[in-house]
Enzyme design. Structure first.
Site, short mmCIF file in Angstrom:
data_model
loop_
_atom_site.label_atom_id
_atom_site.label_comp_id
_atom_site.label_asym_id
_atom_site.label_seq_id
_atom_site.Cartn_x
_atom_site.Cartn_y
_atom_site.Cartn_z
N HIS A 8 13.19 -10.08 18.69
CA HIS A 8 13.95 -9.02 19.37
C HIS A 8 13.03 -8.13 20.18
O HIS A 8 11.82 -8.14 20.01
CB HIS A 8 14.77 -8.17 18.38
CG HIS A 8 13.93 -7.41 17.37
ND1 HIS A 8 13.67 -7.89 16.10
CD2 HIS A 8 13.32 -6.20 17.43
CE1 HIS A 8 12.94 -7.00 15.44
NE2 HIS A 8 12.70 -5.97 16.23
N GLU A 130 5.57 -5.82 16.89
CA GLU A 130 6.05 -5.99 15.52
C GLU A 130 5.99 -7.47 15.17
O GLU A 130 6.36 -8.31 16.00
CB GLU A 130 7.51 -5.48 15.42
CG GLU A 130 8.14 -5.69 14.05
CD GLU A 130 9.62 -5.26 14.00
OE1 GLU A 130 10.19 -4.92 15.04
OE2 GLU A 130 10.18 -5.28 12.89
CO CO Z 1 11.99 -4.12 15.55
#
Ligand code: CO
Length: 139
Positions: A8, A130
């Protein structure tokens, strides 16, 4: 290190509700999850599905939220992080540290229910990265 799929793109917003309306109206987004709170991480989260990845809308849970400072500098919100999947977060952290990267904190359970960790933007030309362990049911 095994770089996995882009899971994402994280987008900080002062209002998930308004951002949902924007993605729906301007981009025709239809697969929009129900927003939920992650108090331990200080954020409210909502996932919007695109065919090949997701947008993670993140709004501060309270004033001590880690993204409150970001929104102070960027009041309208903005692109906050990118999240790649890795097969094994422990191994990924070990290799990152061995290569001199600055891993922010210990792995913790993220919005998809699998361990995540952030790597300092200074290691990626200003991009907050991330890493997230690939959900088991994805295999
Ligand atoms: Co995230």
């Amino acid at each position: 290190m095994n770089l996995g799929r882009l899971n994402h793109v994280g987008v900080a917003t002062p209002s998930i509700e308004k951002s949902i309306a924007t993605y729906r109206t301007l981009l025709g987004a239809e697969a929009i999850g129900a927003p939920f709170d992650l108090p331990a991480q200080g954020v409210k989260v909502c996932f919007i599905d695109a065919p090949n990845t997701q947008i993670e809308l993140i709004e501060p849970y309270d004033e001590s939220s880690p993204i409150a400072g970001y929104l102070k500098k960027n009041p309208a919100g903005g692109q906050h992080h990118v999240c790649f999947e890795v097969p094994d977060i422990t191994q990924a952290v070990f290799e990152l540290k061995a290569n001199g990267a600055t891993v922010l904190g210990e792995p913790r359970i993220g919005a998809h229910g699998t361990p995540i960790v952030f790597v300092h933007p200074k290691d990626f030309g200003g991009v907050l990265v991330e890493l997230m362990e690939t959900p088991r049911e994805a295999h």
